[in-house]
Write an enzyme that holds these catalytic residues in place. Structure first.
Site, PDB file in Angstrom:
ATOM      1  N   HIS A 512      12.482  10.260  34.939  1.00 22.52           N
ATOM      2  CA  HIS A 512      12.973  11.169  33.980  1.00 22.52           C
ATOM      3  C   HIS A 512      12.833  10.265  32.699  1.00 22.52           C
ATOM      4  O   HIS A 512      14.181  10.401  31.840  1.00 22.52           O
ATOM      5  CB  HIS A 512      14.548  11.383  34.430  1.00 22.52           C
ATOM      6  CG  HIS A 512      14.697  12.383  35.357  1.00 22.52           C
ATOM      7  ND1 HIS A 512      15.991  12.344  36.208  1.00 22.52           N
ATOM      8  CD2 HIS A 512      13.757  13.013  36.349  1.00 22.52           C
ATOM      9  CE1 HIS A 512      16.024  13.303  37.284  1.00 22.52           C
ATOM     10  NE2 HIS A 512      14.380  13.548  37.381  1.00 22.52           N
ATOM     11  N   PRO A 513      11.839   9.790  32.151  1.00 25.77           N
ATOM     12  CA  PRO A 513      11.792   9.217  30.827  1.00 25.77           C
ATOM     13  C   PRO A 513      12.064  10.232  29.795  1.00 25.77           C
ATOM     14  O   PRO A 513      11.343  11.322  29.886  1.00 25.77           O
ATOM     15  CB  PRO A 513      10.274   8.640  30.927  1.00 25.77           C
ATOM     16  CG  PRO A 513       9.625   9.601  31.647  1.00 25.77           C
ATOM     17  CD  PRO A 513      10.463   9.829  32.889  1.00 25.77           C
TER      18      PRO A 513
END
Length: 576
Positions: A512-513
């Site tokens: 989930h960057p």
């Protein structure tokens, strides 16, 4: 590649999404150029080309999404870590992870990460968006306005043909969900006894049951909704490109990697993005955008492209011999959800470890999917979820659980040979911040990704508290018939220091960057973009993807990225 279910012959697809799009090989002038055919880019291409007067080009560095395993839900096992569909990135050695490097999957195909991700439909919490509105000064980022953009493309359904067998839901939904949009949301097509028992254990520990994680407060325990359609993965390429592929004003170029953006200088001295230099299967061509260029390459590739184009921290650019067009904190503010995976051996119940261990079990799995599009081959990587607080002093749920009826040493490796389950937990609101920086001036070189996990005392405390909470949940009466035995990390570790170090040893990214091209107020020196996602000090260029988030959402990030694109497309078409 990793966990093989021995089902390679069951690659029977009804169609090949993304095929059939008219490919224009000679035109180079467009009204809009969208860079990145992932979650945001596919939606942007659809919305911008809806007006036949707009000539739109969508550029995707990867190939078409006609690789069969993209479309079968369990196929993520064959897509992540596969250069056919994954950029194959790796982080730098991370101090918080005791020097470990992590594989950092990013989708490289039409649909981007939505073609290889966990398919979980999750908006986050209303406070996330109210906070974005406060940080940006733009009221349209608040929950009420953002909810409309979530619903604008949503198609929220139960299982085809009837009610959800676990809840009895017959398809009546609240006014919190949209119907008839492109983004299909369904209930999962399987249940596991051990997961149902974990849900009961969570309730015994004080976590209430929920039937909907997406109403603005996701606290509770329940099965995740997923982006699937009748047992097939539903990607942004299927949802948004398929309806638009016959439009003569939309061109889609695959295997077309942007080397850098192209700029002109106006009479006022302000740079304007005029288009991009594109390497398409080894041939270099410059494409131009009369109105706007939209950068939707994701939280890793968008900052890389900007830095290669002279927009980024001056010291970083100068170190690689790149002329500085604009000194800006591009690539900073990287945030990600770090997942700590605890494994428990269990007895007296079925898990995927044992079911997939025999040829007969594999045949049953394959047969169920072939006949019903259900069972383990329809599984998202995580089935049951829970949101709760790491300690009573927290005002909101700050932990997310992903609970799975399987276990393995590391993602991509074989399942354990004993029955087991995995209870993974992540800190939803990390305070650690990392960065993305180019490795060289060569566009083919992967960027340096430094998440700086567990870099703050608060993150280390939450990690230790979350592991203790996992043990509390597994000790509840509902789990005792399975005689759970902690296999990983091991019950001998008890102190805060021991548990924080263990988190560094066993934790992994949950993919989930966000936040690397932050949007914010005009006077916010840490914000690269204005509240409408226009690059400050540069005309004709917006960034529209997960990189714009000032702070990470309290949940999975794919559907919030589509909401961002929906809002941005509306602004662009309105000239805002």
């Amino acid at each position: 590649m990793g966990v093989s279910l021995g089902l390679d012959l069951l690659v029977v697809l009804r169609d090949r999404p993304g095929g059939g799009i008219t490919m224009r090989n000679t035109e180079t002038d467009f009204d809009f150029i969208v860079i990145g055919g992932g979650s945001a880019g596919c939606l942007m291409a659809n919305r911008l080309s809806a007006d036949p007067a707009n000539r739109v080009l969508l550029l995707e560095a990867g190939k078409k999404d006609n690789y069969p395993w993209i479309h079968i839900p369990v196929g993520y096992l064959y897509c992540i870590g596969n250069p056919r569909t994954d950029w194959m990135y790796e982080t730098e050695a991370d101090k918080g992870l005791n020097g470990r490097r992590l594989r950092y999957p990013r989708g490289k195909t039409l649909g981007g990460c939505s073609s290889i991700n966990g398919m979980i439909y999750m908006r986050g919490q209303s406070r996330d968006y109210d906070n974005w509105a406060r940080l940006s000064g733009e009221q349209e980022w608040d929950w009420d306005h953002s909810l409309r953009d979530f619903m604008a493309h949503e198609d929220h359904c139960t299982l085809d043909g009837g009610a959800d067998p676990a809840t009895g839901d017959n398809g009546r939904f609240s006014d919190m969900h949209g119907h008839g949009g492109e983004w299909r949301v369904e209930k999962q097509r399987l249940r596991w006894d051990v997961l149902d028992s974990f849900a009961k254990a969570a309730q015994q520990a004080g976590i209430e049951r929920t039937e909907d994680f997406n109403g603005g407060d996701n606290a509770g325990v329940g099965y995740f909704d997923v982006n699937q359609c009748s047992g097939w993965r539903w990607s942004s390429a299927k949802a948004f490109l398929r309806p638009a592929r016959s439009r003569p004003n939309l061109a889609v170029w695959t295997e077309a990697q942007v080397e850098k953006l192209v700029f002109t200088i106006g009479a006022d001295g302000q740079p304007r993005c005029a288009g991009a230099r594109v390497n398409r299967r080894g041939q270099v061509v410059t494409v131009s955008a009369r109105r706007e260029t939209v950068l939707s390459a994701g939280a890793i590739n968008s900052p890389q492209i900007l830095q290669l184009s002279g927009i980024g921290p001056a010291a970083v650019l100068q170190a690689h011999g790149i002329e500085v067009l604009r000194d800006a904190p591009v690539g900073e503010n990287l945030q990600d959800h770090l997942q700590i995976r605890a494994v428990f051996k269990v007895k007296g119940t079925r898990t995927l470890n044992t079911l997939a261990a025999s040829l007969w079990g594999k045949a049953m799995i394959g047969g169920e999917y072939l006949l019903r599009r259900s069972g383990p081959m329809s599984m998202a990587p995580s089935q049951l979820g829970a949101f709760t607080r790491s300690d009573p002093g927290r005002r909101y749920a700050n932990l997310e659980y992903h609970v799975q009826p399987l276990s393995l040493d590391a993602f991509g490796e074989d399942l354990h040979r004993f029955p087991a389950m995995t209870v993974s937990v992540c800190n939803l609101n990390p305070t650690s911040r990392g960065n993305v920086r180019i490795r060289s001036a060569n566009f083919r070189d992967a960027p340096m990704i430094s998440p700086n996990y567990l870099d703050t005392e608060d993150d280390r405390k939450v990690a230790a508290d979350s592991l203790r909470q996992v043990r509390k949940l597994m000790a509840q009466p509902a789990m005792q018939p399975y005689q759970p035995e902690e296999f990983k990390p091991g019950p001998q570790y008890q102190s805060d220091a021991e548990l924080a170090r263990l988190a560094g040893d066993i934790a992994n990214t949950i993919f989930h960057p966000v936040g690397t091209v932050k949007m914010g107020r005009e006077d916010d020196q840490t914000a690269v973009l204005d509240p409408h996602l226009r690059l400050k000090g540069v005309a004709g260029l917006r960034v529209v993807d997960a990189s714009i988030m000032p702070e990470i959402t309290s949940g999975n990030t794919n559907s919030p990225t589509l909401m961002i694109a929906e809002k941005a497309a509306r602004w662009i078409l309105a000239g805002q």
